[in-house]
Design an enzyme around this catalytic site. Structure first.
Site, PDB file in Angstrom:
ATOM      1  CG  ASN A 189      -0.762  -6.984  -1.421  1.00 20.41           C
ATOM      2  OD1 ASN A 189      -1.358  -7.600  -2.295  1.00 20.41           O
ATOM      3  ND2 ASN A 189      -1.250  -6.813  -0.196  1.00 20.41           N
ATOM      4  CG  ASP A 223     -12.957  -8.526   1.397  1.00 15.46           C
ATOM      5  OD1 ASP A 223     -12.762  -7.633   0.536  1.00 15.46           O
ATOM      6  OD2 ASP A 223     -12.584  -8.410   2.573  1.00 15.46           O
ATOM      7  CD  GLU A 267      -2.855  -1.194   2.402  1.00 11.92           C
ATOM      8  OE1 GLU A 267      -2.658  -0.405   3.340  1.00 11.92           O
ATOM      9  OE2 GLU A 267      -3.791  -1.997   2.385  1.00 11.92           O
ATOM     10  CG  HIS A 292     -10.062  -5.543   0.417  1.00 12.85           C
ATOM     11  ND1 HIS A 292     -10.290  -6.689   1.149  1.00 12.85           N
ATOM     12  CD2 HIS A 292      -8.759  -5.234   0.613  1.00 12.85           C
ATOM     13  CE1 HIS A 292      -9.178  -7.052   1.765  1.00 12.85           C
ATOM     14  NE2 HIS A 292      -8.228  -6.189   1.454  1.00 12.85           N
ATOM     15  CD  GLU A 350      -4.845  -7.819   1.664  1.00 15.26           C
ATOM     16  OE1 GLU A 350      -5.709  -7.039   2.120  1.00 15.26           O
ATOM     17  OE2 GLU A 350      -3.620  -7.632   1.803  1.00 15.26           O
TER      18      GLU A 350
HETATM   19  C1  XIL Z   1      -6.631  -6.009   8.069  1.00 15.47           C
HETATM   20  C2  XIL Z   1      -7.047  -7.166   8.946  1.00 15.47           C
HETATM   21  O1  XIL Z   1      -7.984  -7.941   8.249  1.00 15.47           O
HETATM   22  C3  XIL Z   1      -7.654  -6.645  10.226  1.00 15.47           C
HETATM   23  O2  XIL Z   1      -7.885  -7.722  11.129  1.00 15.47           O
HETATM   24  C4  XIL Z   1      -6.728  -5.627  10.879  1.00 15.47           C
HETATM   25  O3  XIL Z   1      -7.382  -5.054  11.983  1.00 15.47           O
HETATM   26  C5  XIL Z   1      -6.335  -4.549   9.917  1.00 15.47           C
HETATM   27  O4  XIL Z   1      -5.771  -5.131   8.748  1.00 15.47           O
HETATM   28  N1  XIL Z   1      -5.042  -4.431   3.505  1.00 15.47           N
HETATM   29  C6  XIL Z   1      -4.115  -5.290   3.987  1.00 15.47           C
HETATM   30  C7  XIL Z   1      -4.441  -6.165   5.139  1.00 15.47           C
HETATM   31  O5  XIL Z   1      -3.021  -5.417   3.431  1.00 15.47           O
HETATM   32  O6  XIL Z   1      -3.336  -6.409   5.950  1.00 15.47           O
HETATM   33  C8  XIL Z   1      -5.568  -5.575   5.964  1.00 15.47           C
HETATM   34  O7  XIL Z   1      -5.915  -6.528   6.955  1.00 15.47           O
HETATM   35  C9  XIL Z   1      -6.728  -5.226   5.079  1.00 15.47           C
HETATM   36  C10 XIL Z   1      -6.344  -4.214   4.052  1.00 15.47           C
END
Ligand code: XIL
Length: 454
Positions: free
Chosen positions: A198, A266, A157, A235, A264
């Site tokens: 990422n 969802d 990020e 996401h 990741e």
């Molecule tokens: C999130 C986790 O799911 C949570 O449990 C935590 O509180 C915060 O981080 N991008 C990422 C992940 O790279 O590491 C994040 O995970 C979600 C967004």
């Protein structure tokens, strides 16, 4: 194409050597789990794991059964592994490696350099002290896990959400070269691990942030900075929806000579709409040879960091949702039809011109074809009235045959074949659309697809 032939040769000679064609029958059964189905496509299917949930038997049972790639949801982040400067705590994260070994899964490392979830001591560092602390963290952590990690999210990020430039952070303020410094340090620490950049909101090809990351990767490849993969967090929700050009984004990153991983995933929503989007994401990955695999960000909706959006594949009781069925089906699993060869290795991609259907719906098809086979993705669009169900029909060219179908039921495999909705995608609101697909051998269909509303 070359790869498909090679696989066929191996199977054929194996069968002959064994003296019985029945040795092929186990591999003709469709896979019934996400991991197994993905593996048949030369890919992995993973999940984020929250280590404190392993004692929950429902959670653990699904984890062990379905997934062959694990990411620690929080336990391999900087604050977890190096709570005090140069004092590392690997105990909890090591349990993920143990579990992965027990179930034959691999591990994605997440994440080595990030502006977020930094321990307090790191947050208060700057300049050379911070740069050196970052490199020390990368070296120590990657050395501890050397040889045990499939891919590392080296940097997470680092780009601004809107302008295509870098995000301001204490790491960015150490100098613009912090990202390449991180990747070079990582390569030296564990040359066997794939090194990924990422990020989120890098799914839509036309967004400035996507372009910013693309240009950085292109520059790294041009200058020989070590980078092996790009992770798209993916996401998806109403503010950041699954984009129609997602496959284009995957293709364009892959064309730079890096692997692409969906890291990741969802998708907020429910029912048929959510299931269709999940299926689309899987089909997009399968259509891009260098899309290695997909990781969902948790198991049950109640495990999600965004639980209120019910964005995952299992409900709170651990029952598979329509989204699960759509994913398994898109991966070629879950039915008794023979598993097709890997469509991800094919090229080039061609499009069949869209055609209009009859009655209250219309069907359009896009085709990825190669010598000897094809994958067809069909969009069924409702007219001015909602559909309760639908059937589309197509006549295949002589010699062509459907070998697998997802999100629809096929009436046969050759000649005139019709495809009827399955349970979750029959209802389509007025003006809305859903999709299904099929894979086949021989030449792809061309010409008109009919569509009948039911
Ligand atoms: C999130 C986790 O799911 C949570 O449990 C935590 O509180 C915060 O981080 N991008 C990422 C992940 O790279 O590491 C994040 O995970 C979600 C967004």
């Amino acid at each position: 194409m070359r790869r498909s032939r090679a696989i066929l040769t191996v199977l054929t000679s194996g069968a002959l050597a064994a003296g019985a064609l029945t040795v092929l029958s186990p591999s003709a059964e469709a896979a019934t789990t996400l991991g197994a189905a993905a593996a048949e496509k030369g890919r992995y299917f993973g999940t984020a794991v929250s280590l404190n949930r392993l004692s929950d038997s429902t959670y653990s049972t699904i984890l062990n059964r379905e997934f062959n790639m694990l990411t620690a949801e929080n336990e391999m982040k900087i604050d977890a592994l190096e709570p005090q400067q140069n004092q590392f705590n690997f105990t909890t994260a090591d349990r993920l490696i143990t579990r992965a070994n027990e179930i034959g899964a691999q591990v994605r490392g997440h994440t080595l350099a990030w502006h977020s979830q930094q321990p307090g001591w790191m947050q208060s560092l700057s300049g050379t002290a911070l740069r050196n602390a970052m490199k020390n963290h990368i070296t120590q952590v990657m050395t501890h896990y050397k040889g045990k990690i499939h891919s590392w999210d080296v940097v997470n990020e680092a780009f601004d959400d809107s302008n295509g430039g870098r995000r301001d952070s204490n790491l960015q303020r150490t100098g613009n070269d912090w990202i390449e410094d991180a990747f070079k340090t990582a390569r030296a620490a564990d040359p066997a691990a794939k090194l990924c950049y990422n990020d989120y909101n890098t799914d839509n090809w036309s967004w400035a942030k996507t372009q910013g990351v693309y240009n950085m990767v292109k520059d790294f490849k041009a200058r020989g900075v070590p980078i092996d993969c790009v992770g798209l967090q993916s996401h998806f929700n109403s503010g950041s929806p699954y984009p129609a050009n997602y496959r284009t984004t995957l293709e364009n990153f892959a064309a730079l000579g890096v692997d692409v991983q969906i890291t990741e995933l969802d998708i907020e929503g429910s029912g048929a709409t959510q299931a269709t989007t999940y299926g689309n994401v899987v089909r997009d990955c399968l259509a891009v040879a260098r899309c290695n695999g997909i990781t969902v960000w948790g198991i049950r909706d109640t495990d999600s960091w965004r639980a209120s959006g019910t964005p995952l594949l299992f409900d709170g009781n651990g029952n598979p949702k329509a989204a699960y069925t759509a994913v398994l089906s898109a991966l070629g699993g879950g039915t008794s039809s023979p598993s097709p060869s890997n469509p991800g290795s094919v090229s080039p991609s061609v499009s069949v011109s869209p055609s209009q259907g009859t009655g209250a719906c219309a069907a359009t098809v896009s085709v990825n074809a190669w010598t000897g086979g094809f994958v067809a993705t069909v969009t069924v669009k409702a007219g001015s009235a909602a559909l309760g169900g639908w059937t589309t029909g197509v006549t295949l060219p002589t010699g062509a045959a459907v070998t697998s179908t997802w999100s629809a039921t096929a009436s046969g495999s050759t000649g005139a074949v019709s495809f009827t909705n399955v349970g979750y995608n029959g209802a389509v609101a007025a003006g809305a659309s859903t999709s299904f697909g099929f894979q086949g051998t021989g030449n792809p269909p061309s010409g008109t697809l009919t569509c009948t509303a039911r």
